[in-house]
Write a protein that holds these residues in place. Structure first.
Motif, mmCIF file in Angstrom:
data_model
loop_
_atom_site.group_PDB
_atom_site.id
_atom_site.type_symbol
_atom_site.label_atom_id
_atom_site.label_comp_id
_atom_site.label_asym_id
_atom_site.label_seq_id
_atom_site.Cartn_x
_atom_site.Cartn_y
_atom_site.Cartn_z
ATOM 1 N N GLN A 13 0.830 -1.204 0.000
ATOM 2 C CA GLN A 13 0.000 0.000 0.000
ATOM 3 C C GLN A 13 0.864 1.253 0.000
ATOM 4 O O GLN A 13 0.563 2.228 -0.708
ATOM 5 N N GLN A 113 -14.651 7.871 7.033
ATOM 6 C CA GLN A 113 -13.937 6.887 7.848
ATOM 7 C C GLN A 113 -14.770 5.621 8.012
ATOM 8 O O GLN A 113 -14.240 4.511 7.945
ATOM 9 N N TYR A 116 -14.351 3.588 4.939
ATOM 10 C CA TYR A 116 -13.002 3.014 4.871
ATOM 11 C C TYR A 116 -12.891 1.794 5.792
ATOM 12 O O TYR A 116 -12.396 0.725 5.392
ATOM 13 N N LEU A 117 -13.367 1.949 7.026
ATOM 14 C CA LEU A 117 -13.303 0.845 7.989
ATOM 15 C C LEU A 117 -14.119 -0.350 7.517
ATOM 16 O O LEU A 117 -13.692 -1.507 7.635
ATOM 17 N N GLN A 120 -12.308 -2.121 4.700
ATOM 18 C CA GLN A 120 -11.150 -2.834 5.247
ATOM 19 C C GLN A 120 -11.559 -4.156 5.890
ATOM 20 O O GLN A 120 -10.828 -5.146 5.809
ATOM 21 N N ALA A 121 -12.721 -4.172 6.521
ATOM 22 C CA ALA A 121 -13.153 -5.357 7.255
ATOM 23 C C ALA A 121 -13.572 -6.512 6.348
ATOM 24 O O ALA A 121 -13.548 -7.669 6.789
ATOM 25 N N CYS A 123 -12.733 -6.678 2.659
ATOM 26 C CA CYS A 123 -12.038 -6.798 1.376
ATOM 27 C C CYS A 123 -10.545 -7.058 1.545
ATOM 28 O O CYS A 123 -9.905 -6.523 2.456
ATOM 29 N N ASP A 124 -10.016 -7.849 0.632
ATOM 30 C CA ASP A 124 -8.584 -8.053 0.490
ATOM 31 C C ASP A 124 -8.122 -7.421 -0.819
ATOM 32 O O ASP A 124 -8.931 -7.224 -1.740
ATOM 33 N N LEU A 146 -6.576 1.004 -1.501
ATOM 34 C CA LEU A 146 -6.560 -0.227 -0.708
ATOM 35 C C LEU A 146 -6.244 -1.450 -1.556
ATOM 36 O O LEU A 146 -6.281 -2.581 -1.064
ATOM 37 N N ILE A 284 -11.214 -2.489 14.153
ATOM 38 C CA ILE A 284 -10.262 -1.724 13.342
ATOM 39 C C ILE A 284 -10.227 -0.271 13.817
ATOM 40 O O ILE A 284 -9.156 0.334 13.943
ATOM 41 N N LYS A 285 -11.395 0.280 14.088
ATOM 42 C CA LYS A 285 -11.453 1.664 14.578
ATOM 43 C C LYS A 285 -10.718 1.796 15.907
ATOM 44 O O LYS A 285 -10.011 2.778 16.149
ATOM 45 N N GLN A 288 -7.237 2.257 15.333
ATOM 46 C CA GLN A 288 -6.914 3.546 14.719
ATOM 47 C C GLN A 288 -6.973 4.702 15.720
ATOM 48 O O GLN A 288 -6.033 5.472 15.853
#
Length: 426
Positions: A13, A113, A116-117, A120-121, A123-124, A146, A284-285, A288
């Motif tokens: 990334q 945000q 985004y979170l 992220q949770a 997707c690869d 990403l 994840i949050k 962060q």
């Protein structure tokens, strides 16, 4: 002293990430007051809620206030703010009473945000997210950053989703062996950024029917950031949360207080119907920031709890309706339609979506765009809003930030460059 000589082995990334276009556009607008920006979707300083923020900031800084606002708060966000936000969503037309549970909501640093979170949770790198064509260009950049692949859903000339086109696109993905990579569909539902249109209830229903018929029971993300910024009347379609057709799907509804209240407070939220997905988002949050700014949350909570938010909305809705009329008139009076340009007057939000005559190139590196910058006006090239990067003859303008006189001047500069470009085409 900064040492730029020592090499670093960056992550994938880190190697592939680039400066987001929106960051560059915002920086240009803020750094050069002579450069009039119709690009970044800033709100208007003239209608920022200074009195409300000042009043409740003073109250919240008194000692002995419950849930000390100047201290850390909960990762998920203030309970009362989540309760009031659920009630605010339910107040919109078509929403089912009692459906929204504060336990399913989390507060975020703007709705961006939350998006985004959420991505992220689930997707690869290499995974696919279905998006409208056109769609919110900041989301498209985020997905690419990403390592994901946004794939456009075929839409008509006004941005309406074509159900047959969606089904054909899913069949193409099946034929390419990519079904397992399709992780979500992202829809901008109210006064869309960039098309400025809103998704009708029948349009949403058709999307659900196609997804079910083709066996794509994937997470559905609805971005309703502009929902409160209607001009004459709220958009009548319910959210996906209230529609029975979406019952089988994991759902995430995104809302915000950034655009309709104060961008500087940067508070949004997500409402997630899938408990495990929500918990992953919160994990994840927690890594962060372990919670969005507590003081900003408390201010918005006080405004909502005092019943003052509808009055604030009514004031800014009238203000942005007037600004939309000003931009529309300035573009029309400059002869843009006679030159072959087309656009619809928005019924809410801050965005105009323009189509230039076929053959014109409005991309960032184009002569047209560079000519606009030389003339002192910025816009968002429309190719950035398409997953494929085409067509090239669209532009996204924002009526939100500039004072009225500057808005007219910016439109005049844009129209003047358009006239020069048409002469060159002729």
């Amino acid at each position: 002293m900064v040492n730029s000589e020592t090499p670093i082995s960056f992550s994938r990334q880190g190697r592939e990430i680039a400066t987001p276009v929106i960051v560059d556009l915002m920086a240009r607008a803020l750094a050069n007051p002579d450069l009039l920006s119709l690009a970044a979707g800033f709100t208007d300083n003239a209608v920022l809620p200074r009195e409300l923020v000042g009043r409740f900031a003073a109250e919240l800084t008194q000692s002995g206030v419950p849930e000390e606002p100047l201290q850390y708060g909960q990762n998920q966000g203030r309970q009362r703010l989540r309760e009031l936000s659920c009630a605010a969503i339910e107040s919109h037309p078509g929403e089912r009473a009692g459906v929204f549970d504060p336990a399913a909501m989390f507060v975020s640093n703007g709705s961006q945000q939350a998006l985004y979170l959420a991505v992220q949770a689930i997707c690869d790198p290499g995974d696919i997210v279905l998006v409208e064509d056109p769609s919110y260009f900041v989301c498209l950049e985020m997905l690419k950053g990403l390592g994901l692949r946004p794939v456009g859903i075929p839409c008509d000339a006004e941005g309406g989703i074509l159900p047959d086109g969606l089904e054909a696109r899913l069949q193409e993905l099946d034929a390419a062996g990519e079904r397992s990579k399709v992780k979500a569909i992202y829809l901008v539902s109210c006064f869309c950024n960039p098309s400025s249109r809103s998704l009708a209830e029948a349009e949403k229903r058709a999307v659900a029917e196609v997804l079910l018929r083709t066996g794509y029971t994937i997470p559905v993300i609805e971005d309703a950031a502009y929902r409160d910024l209607y001009f004459d009347a709220p958009h009548p379609a319910p959210s996906i949360i209230s529609m029975p057709e979406f019952e089988p799907f994991p759902k995430l509804y995104l809302g915000t207080y950034t655009k309709p209240f104060a961008t500087g407070l940067k508070i949004g939220y997500g409402y997630c119907t899938h408990e495990v997905w929500k918990e992953k988002i919160l994990c994840i949050k927690g890594h962060q920031d372990f919670g969005s700014p507590h003081f900003a949350q408390a201010i918005i909570e006080r405004v909502l709890d005092a019943g003052l938010y509808p009055e604030h909305l009514a004031r800014i809705q009238a203000h942005y309706a007037r600004k939309a009329q000003i931009l529309d008139s300035a573009l029309a009076e400059g002869g843009l339609r006679e030159s072959g340009w087309a656009w619809k007057v928005p019924q809410g939000g801050l965005i105009f979506w323009l189509r230039a005559p076929e053959g014109m190139d409005l991309r960032m590196q184009s002569d047209f765009c560079q000519g606009c910058i030389e003339q002192g006006v910025l816009y968002v090239p429309g190719d950035l809003c398409f997953a494929s990067g085409a067509p090239w003859n669209c532009a996204r303008l924002s009526s939100g930030a500039l004072p009225e006189a500057k808005l007219r001047e910016a439109a005049g500069r844009f129209v003047a460059q358009a006239a020069r470009s048409v002469e060159c085409l002729g």
